[in-house]
Design a protein around this motif. Structure first.
Motif, short mmCIF file in Angstrom:
data_model
loop_
_atom_site.label_atom_id
_atom_site.label_comp_id
_atom_site.label_asym_id
_atom_site.label_seq_id
_atom_site.Cartn_x
_atom_site.Cartn_y
_atom_site.Cartn_z
N GLY A 142 0.81 -1.20 0.00
CA GLY A 142 0.00 0.00 0.00
C GLY A 142 0.85 1.26 0.00
O GLY A 142 0.57 2.22 -0.73
N TYR A 143 1.90 1.26 0.81
CA TYR A 143 2.81 2.40 0.83
C TYR A 143 3.50 2.56 -0.53
O TYR A 143 3.74 3.68 -0.99
CB TYR A 143 3.90 2.21 1.89
N PHE A 144 3.83 1.43 -1.15
CA PHE A 144 4.52 1.45 -2.43
C PHE A 144 3.67 2.14 -3.49
O PHE A 144 4.16 2.97 -4.28
CB PHE A 144 4.85 0.01 -2.84
N ILE A 145 2.38 1.84 -3.51
CA ILE A 145 1.47 2.48 -4.47
C ILE A 145 1.39 3.98 -4.21
O ILE A 145 1.41 4.80 -5.13
CB ILE A 145 0.09 1.82 -4.40
N LEU A 146 1.30 4.37 -2.94
CA LEU A 146 1.27 5.80 -2.61
C LEU A 146 2.56 6.49 -3.04
O LEU A 146 2.54 7.63 -3.48
CB LEU A 146 1.05 5.98 -1.11
N ALA A 147 3.70 5.80 -2.90
CA ALA A 147 4.97 6.39 -3.31
C ALA A 147 4.99 6.64 -4.81
O ALA A 147 5.48 7.66 -5.29
CB ALA A 147 6.12 5.48 -2.90
N ILE A 148 4.45 5.70 -5.59
CA ILE A 148 4.37 5.88 -7.04
C ILE A 148 3.57 7.14 -7.37
O ILE A 148 3.99 8.00 -8.15
CB ILE A 148 3.73 4.65 -7.71
N ARG A 149 2.42 7.27 -6.75
CA ARG A 149 1.56 8.43 -6.99
C ARG A 149 2.22 9.73 -6.53
O ARG A 149 2.10 10.76 -7.20
CB ARG A 149 0.23 8.25 -6.26
N ALA A 150 2.90 9.69 -5.39
CA ALA A 150 3.52 10.89 -4.84
C ALA A 150 4.58 11.45 -5.78
O ALA A 150 4.86 12.66 -5.77
CB ALA A 150 4.13 10.59 -3.47
N LEU A 151 5.18 10.60 -6.60
CA LEU A 151 6.24 11.02 -7.51
C LEU A 151 5.70 11.40 -8.89
O LEU A 151 6.46 11.59 -9.84
CB LEU A 151 7.29 9.92 -7.63
N GLY A 152 4.38 11.51 -9.00
CA GLY A 152 3.78 11.94 -10.27
C GLY A 152 3.66 10.85 -11.31
O GLY A 152 3.42 11.13 -12.48
N LEU A 153 3.79 9.61 -10.89
CA LEU A 153 3.64 8.48 -11.79
C LEU A 153 2.28 7.83 -11.56
O LEU A 153 1.59 8.12 -10.59
CB LEU A 153 4.75 7.46 -11.55
N ALA A 154 1.91 6.95 -12.47
CA ALA A 154 0.64 6.24 -12.37
C ALA A 154 0.91 4.78 -12.06
O ALA A 154 1.87 4.18 -12.56
CB ALA A 154 -0.15 6.36 -13.68
N ALA A 155 0.04 4.20 -11.23
CA ALA A 155 0.20 2.81 -10.81
C ALA A 155 -0.98 1.97 -11.28
O ALA A 155 -2.13 2.39 -11.18
CB ALA A 155 0.31 2.73 -9.29
N GLY A 156 -0.68 0.78 -11.76
CA GLY A 156 -1.71 -0.16 -12.16
C GLY A 156 -1.52 -1.48 -11.43
O GLY A 156 -0.99 -2.44 -12.01
N PRO A 157 -1.92 -1.55 -10.15
CA PRO A 157 -1.75 -2.80 -9.39
C PRO A 157 -2.69 -3.89 -9.88
O PRO A 157 -3.85 -3.61 -10.21
CB PRO A 157 -2.07 -2.38 -7.95
N MET A 158 -2.20 -5.12 -9.94
CA MET A 158 -2.98 -6.21 -10.51
C MET A 158 -2.74 -7.51 -9.76
O MET A 158 -1.60 -7.85 -9.42
CB MET A 158 -2.61 -6.44 -11.98
N LEU A 159 -3.82 -8.25 -9.56
CA LEU A 159 -3.75 -9.68 -9.34
C LEU A 159 -4.03 -10.31 -10.71
O LEU A 159 -4.10 -9.62 -11.71
CB LEU A 159 -4.76 -10.10 -8.29
N GLY A 160 -4.18 -11.61 -10.75
CA GLY A 160 -4.43 -12.22 -12.04
C GLY A 160 -3.15 -12.63 -12.73
O GLY A 160 -2.81 -12.13 -13.81
N PHE A 161 -2.41 -13.56 -12.11
CA PHE A 161 -1.16 -14.08 -12.67
C PHE A 161 -0.88 -15.41 -12.00
O PHE A 161 -1.49 -15.77 -10.98
CB PHE A 161 0.00 -13.10 -12.44
N THR A 162 0.06 -16.15 -12.57
CA THR A 162 0.47 -17.42 -12.00
C THR A 162 1.73 -17.19 -11.18
O THR A 162 2.84 -17.11 -11.71
CB THR A 162 0.73 -18.46 -13.10
#
Length: 208
Positions: A142-162
């Motif tokens: 959760g912190y990692f996603i916030l860090a991505i956003r804080a730096l002006g980048l966009a995050a696309g977190p996903m489940l759905g993999f092996t």
């Protein structure tokens, strides 16, 4: 010995601006596409330099990150993504594979010196060791996603993999276990899908 607080003195918290709060929370959304602008190594390092600071239980820090940037690496990772996620991963400038370290306890003497005696306990007790690894890693994600956003980048977190296949390809020593994949890039006008509803406080919050 110099303490952590001497290196990083505590400061009184300050409220973020409304725009910052919107960026991190109320207007943020999952990104499905990105601008063709590359994400640099420095930008990826900066994500971790922010995400490493928030708290975990006893400061255990079990989450690990693999950044996949090359076309070849994303193609290989794409083989293990579900159909609806594969194209997103192939098109993203960078992808973070988040994993929990099954041997995180080997770092207790470094991260939590006053609990160094717990190293042997976790080494001998797999269930609580893996519970701590998974629970704290999700917290760190959760912190990692916030860090991505804080730096002006966009995050696309996903489940759905092996996960087992990703582990076998990228983490063949068995120490790391994949639990989340996050596409990372610079946002464009059409990056974000519409936000789904959130539950209001009247449905979720009580005071005692």
């Amino acid at each position: 010995m110099t303490s952590v607080l001497e290196n990083h003195p505590a400061v009184a918290p300050q409220r973020l601006s409304e725009e910052s709060l919107h960026t991190l929370f109320s207007r943020a959304a999952t990104a499905n596409s990105f601008a063709p602008t590359p994400v640099t190594d420095d930008e990826l390092r900066s994500i971790w330099d922010l995400a490493k600071w928030p708290p975990t239980a006893a400061n255990f820090q079990p989450m690990r990150v693999l950044f996949v940037q090359s076309t070849e690496g994303r193609a290989k990772l794409g083989e293990f993504m579900n159909d609806n996620n594969r194209e997103k991963t192939l098109a993203a400038p960078a992808v973070a594979v988040l994993a929990f370290d099954r041997t995180w306890h080997e770092n207790i003497a470094t991260t939590t010196p006053h609990l160094a005696h717990m190293t042997d306990y976790f080494a001998e007790n797999e269930d609580p060791r893996l519970d701590a690894a998974r629970n704290n890693s999700w917290l760190q994600a959760g912190y990692f996603i916030l860090a991505i956003r804080a730096l002006g980048l966009a995050a696309g977190p996903m489940l759905g993999f092996t996960a087992d296949a990703i582990d076998a390809e990228f983490f063949d020593d068995g120490r790391w276990g994949t639990f989340l994949v996050i596409n990372i890039g610079h946002p464009t006008e059409g990056s974000y899908r519409a936000r789904l509803p959130r539950l209001d406080a009247e449905h979720t919050v009580h005071f005692a």
